[in-house]
Design a protein around this motif. Structure first.
Motif, PDB file in Angstrom:
ATOM      1  N   PRO A 225     -42.082  15.372   2.604  1.00  0.00           N
ATOM      2  CA  PRO A 225     -42.590  15.884   3.879  1.00  0.00           C
ATOM      3  C   PRO A 225     -41.479  16.075   4.899  1.00  0.00           C
ATOM      4  O   PRO A 225     -40.471  15.362   4.881  1.00  0.00           O
ATOM      5  CB  PRO A 225     -43.578  14.799   4.323  1.00  0.00           C
ATOM      6  CG  PRO A 225     -43.151  13.570   3.594  1.00  0.00           C
ATOM      7  CD  PRO A 225     -42.577  14.031   2.288  1.00  0.00           C
TER       8      PRO A 225
ATOM      9  N   ARG B  30     -52.999  13.682   3.902  1.00  0.00           N
ATOM     10  CA  ARG B  30     -52.566  12.761   2.861  1.00  0.00           C
ATOM     11  C   ARG B  30     -53.297  11.424   2.916  1.00  0.00           C
ATOM     12  O   ARG B  30     -53.237  10.653   1.968  1.00  0.00           O
ATOM     13  CB  ARG B  30     -51.063  12.511   2.968  1.00  0.00           C
ATOM     14  CG  ARG B  30     -50.194  13.607   2.390  1.00  0.00           C
ATOM     15  CD  ARG B  30     -50.436  13.760   0.910  1.00  0.00           C
ATOM     16  NE  ARG B  30     -49.353  14.476   0.240  1.00  0.00           N
ATOM     17  CZ  ARG B  30     -49.338  14.762  -1.048  1.00  0.00           C
ATOM     18  NH1 ARG B  30     -50.352  14.403  -1.811  1.00  0.00           N
ATOM     19  NH2 ARG B  30     -48.327  15.397  -1.587  1.00  0.00           N
TER      20      ARG B  30
ATOM     21  N   GLU C 194     -46.074  19.210   4.904  1.00  0.00           N
ATOM     22  CA  GLU C 194     -45.903  18.878   3.488  1.00  0.00           C
ATOM     23  C   GLU C 194     -45.631  20.179   2.719  1.00  0.00           C
ATOM     24  O   GLU C 194     -46.538  20.977   2.491  1.00  0.00           O
ATOM     25  CB  GLU C 194     -47.162  18.213   2.954  1.00  0.00           C
ATOM     26  CG  GLU C 194     -47.031  17.667   1.563  1.00  0.00           C
ATOM     27  CD  GLU C 194     -46.686  16.182   1.555  1.00  0.00           C
ATOM     28  OE1 GLU C 194     -46.230  15.711   0.500  1.00  0.00           O
ATOM     29  OE2 GLU C 194     -46.870  15.513   2.575  1.00  0.00           O
TER      30      GLU C 194
END
Length: 324
Positions: A40, A187, A34
């Motif tokens: 990403p 995430r 990321e």
């Protein structure tokens, strides 16, 4: 991480490209990094050439953004979004299967569009239809002037909450560097993260709502510290996670929450390390200030946040309406 990979082949020769960012996953599907900006970057493990750990971009000192209690409450609502939301004039009814008061209370900011007795009666009906208690988020100033008096007349019970704020730059450098180096970011909240989250109930509807709320928000990060120190007792079934935390980045503001430390790993600076790494990540995305919400009676958490430089911005109350 700074990661070099084979991006393509030109005239039969590999073309290398570098990406700098957070390594959020490395599994059978490959690697995902990321970066500071943009989406990403994912690629097959066979294309990996080299990688090394690099520190997060140093946070720059900046004053706290000018914001009113009402604005900060609205920012907080975006960072902890309820599964179900419905307007009542300028108010917002929020429900999430009972997962936390913030996601299951009416945010009573502005004019509900009807007289207060009618508005609160509608609030009661709305939550009763969902099998939930009726909580009202009362912010002063921000809520209607007569709201508190009407709640008192109905016999509401109050629970005060402090909203605390701090600059990100000094926060990102607090604590022990060795502890900060053990913090990992992702995430999503995986099973290891949720194993330490004290609000886990095991009820399917609540768990589904919790996952939706936890992963909601403009830019969400989860921090985890694994038990590489062997803090647990050998042979027990305690989770191999020592500390967790969550951060949501929304413009100049970063919201911190869900900071938990396993009982056997406390007083090692892990909560501070989690906060510092999340603050550094938020600064990477342009945030300059952080905020959090803590119950006014939680003396231990307040003392911890005092040491990190947090100060009280304002106090709001959750008022619970008695059943009709």
């Amino acid at each position: 991480m700074s990661v070099r990979r084979v991006a393509e082949f030109a005239d039969g020769r590999p073309v290398f490209r570098d990406v700098i960012g957070v390594l959020t996953s490395w599994d059978d599907r490959g690697l995902t990094v990321e970066p500071r900006s943009g989406g990403p970057v994912s690629f097959d493990e066979r294309l990996l050439v080299a990688g090394k750990v690099v520190p997060l971009f140093p946070a720059r000192r900046a004053p706290l953004p000018g914001v009113s209690p009402v604005e900060l409450q609205r920012i907080a609502a975006r960072g902890w979004p309820a599964v179900e939301q419905e307007p009542l004039g300028e108010w917002t009814l929020r429900a999430s299967a009972g997962f936390t008061r913030r996601a299951n209370s009416v945010q009573a900011l502005g004019d509900p569009g009807v007289p207060l007795p009618e508005a609160l009666a509608a609030v009661r009906r709305w939550y009763a239809a969902r099998g939930l208690p009726a909580w009202v988020e009362v912010v002063t100033p921000g809520a209607p002037e007569d709201l508190r008096a009407e709640l008192d007349r109905l016999g509401a019970a109050y629970a005060p909450t402090l909203v605390r704020v701090a600059e990100l730059a000094p926060l990102s450098r607090t604590g022990d560097k060795a502890a900060r180096d053990r913090v990992r970011l992702a995430r999503t909240a995986g099973p290891d993260w949720t194993s330490l989250y004290r609000r886990v109930t095991g009820e399917p509807a609540v768990e589904e709502a919790a996952r939706a709320v936890l992963h909601g928000g403009p830019s969400v990060w989860f921090a985890t510290v694994h038990d590489t120190w062997g803090c647990g007792t050998e042979g027990d079934d305690t989770p191999p996670v020592l500390a967790i935390g969550r951060c949501v980045i929304d413009g100049p503001w970063a919201c911190f929450g869900a900071v938990e430390v396993a009982p056997w790993a406390r007083r090692r600076g892990l909560a501070t390390a989690v906060m510092a790494v999340l603050a550094a990540r938020a600064a990477e995305e342009g945030a300059t200030a952080g905020y959090l919400q803590v119950e006014a009676e939680n003396d231990g958490a307040i003392a911890l946040y005092d040491g990190m430089g947090f100060e009280t911005s304002h106090t709001y109350h959750y008022a619970r309406l008695p059943e009709a």
